[in-house]
Scaffold this active site. Structure first.
Site, PDB file in Angstrom:
ATOM      1  CB  THR A  14      81.756  55.416  13.247  1.00 30.08           C
ATOM      2  OG1 THR A  14      80.730  55.929  14.111  1.00 30.08           O
ATOM      3  CG2 THR A  14      83.117  55.920  13.700  1.00 30.08           C
ATOM      4  N   GLY A  15      80.045  54.013  11.106  1.00 37.36           N
ATOM      5  CA  GLY A  15      78.780  53.374  10.763  1.00 37.36           C
ATOM      6  C   GLY A  15      78.225  53.797   9.418  1.00 37.36           C
ATOM      7  CB  SER A  17      77.941  49.903   6.063  1.00 37.21           C
ATOM      8  OG  SER A  17      76.856  49.827   6.952  1.00 37.21           O
ATOM      9  CB  ILE A  22      71.561  57.867  10.109  1.00 38.79           C
ATOM     10  CG1 ILE A  22      70.046  57.754  10.284  1.00 38.79           C
ATOM     11  CG2 ILE A  22      72.058  59.187  10.711  1.00 38.79           C
ATOM     12  CD1 ILE A  22      69.579  57.740  11.729  1.00 38.79           C
ATOM     13  N   GLY A  23      74.301  57.148   8.588  1.00 40.84           N
ATOM     14  CA  GLY A  23      75.724  57.417   8.447  1.00 40.84           C
ATOM     15  C   GLY A  23      76.089  57.946   7.076  1.00 40.84           C
ATOM     16  CB  SER A 157      67.802  55.609  20.999  1.00 40.83           C
ATOM     17  OG  SER A 157      66.639  55.141  20.345  1.00 40.83           O
ATOM     18  CE1 TYR A 170      70.585  51.009  19.365  1.00 35.88           C
ATOM     19  CE2 TYR A 170      68.428  51.759  20.099  1.00 35.88           C
ATOM     20  CZ  TYR A 170      69.538  51.917  19.296  1.00 35.88           C
ATOM     21  OH  TYR A 170      69.610  52.968  18.424  1.00 35.88           O
TER      22      TYR A 170
END
Length: 258
Positions: A14-15, A17, A22-23, A157, A170
């Site tokens: 996922t993620g 784009s 990182i994705g 994180s 976050y």
């Protein structure tokens, strides 16, 4: 690591784009190792951020991934909608027949200290980062047949290593993923699914202003920022058979810094 060590396995990442993200680095690493890869993105979110969406669109990412010779597919979706995680997993399974590896790399992130908090921003962080991830893991486990080793990797994180008072919503969401790792691992290991999380540290994905960039350089013992490929190589190993004895762990991949 031998080439094609993941041949015959399918990953959902996922993620994915932006080529700078990182994705994308994770998806590329898994494809290089022989996995078929289903990528998820939500480009409208990137378009609202200072770094912006990839200028050439998702088609450019797909074309680069296809050069590794494995099957690549894509779907877009906003995890703010609670139905979307299941829909993304369902589409991935319909496309490839099964998913062996889930990398929950997506993240909603907005700066905000105590005075700047709003209920809406707290909710959005928790809904996208925590609820979205948990529903993805639920859908992944439901379709996992046990015929091959299952792998789940979450991304947290550095909130457990260093204060981050300007990113409270976050870090609340990322801290939740940190705490979920061990319990999800204990629940799923009996089905042959390992669950780990990594903290990739400060990674140069284009989000930092010049002041932050220089401060990280000064603080890191290796004198550099992490690169997306650093996280991708670690994840690439975690999803192989070589890492079958590693589960329930949160790994800090930070170059010696925080």
């Amino acid at each position: 690591m031998p080439e094609a060590v993941l041949k015959g396995r399918v990953a959902l990442v996922t993620g994915v784009s932006r080529r700078k993200g990182i994705g994308f680095a994770i998806a590329q690493q898994l494809a290089m190792l022989g996995a078929d890869v289903f990528i998820h993105s939500y480009s409208p979110y990137d378009a609202t951020q200072t770094w912006g969406a990839d200028p050439d669109g998702i088609s450019a990412l797909i074309a680069l991934l296809q050069k590794h010779g494995t099957r690549i597919a894509h779907a877009q979706g906003n995890f703010l909608d609670p139905a979307v995680p299941g829909q993304i997993m369902g589409t991935a399974v319909q496309t490839f027949g099964h998913i062996d590896i889930l990398i929950a790399n997506h993240a909603y992130s907005k700066m905000g200290n105590l005075e700047q908090l709003t209920a809406a921003e707290i909710d959005t962080h928790l809904q996208v980062n925590v609820r979205g991830t948990l529903l993805l893991v639920q859908a992944f486990a439901a379709q996992h047949s046990g015929c091959s080793a299952g792998r789940v990797v979450l991304l947290t994180s550095g909130q457990h290593l260093n204060p981050m008072p300007e990113e409270l919503s976050y870090i609340a969401s990322k801290g939740a993923l940190y705490q979920l790792t061990l319990s999800l691992s204990a629940y799923l290991i009996g089905r042959g699914i390992t669950v780990n999380a990594i903290n990739p540290g400060a990674t140069d994905t284009g989000y930092a202003n010049s002041e932050l960039y220089e401060s990280v350089l000064r603080a890191n013992p290796q004198g550099r920022w992490g690169q997306p490929e650093d996280a991708a190589r670690l994840i690439g190993w975690l999803v192989t058979d070589d890492a079958q004895w590693v589960t329930g762990q949160v790994i800090n991949s930070t170059g010696g810094g925080v």
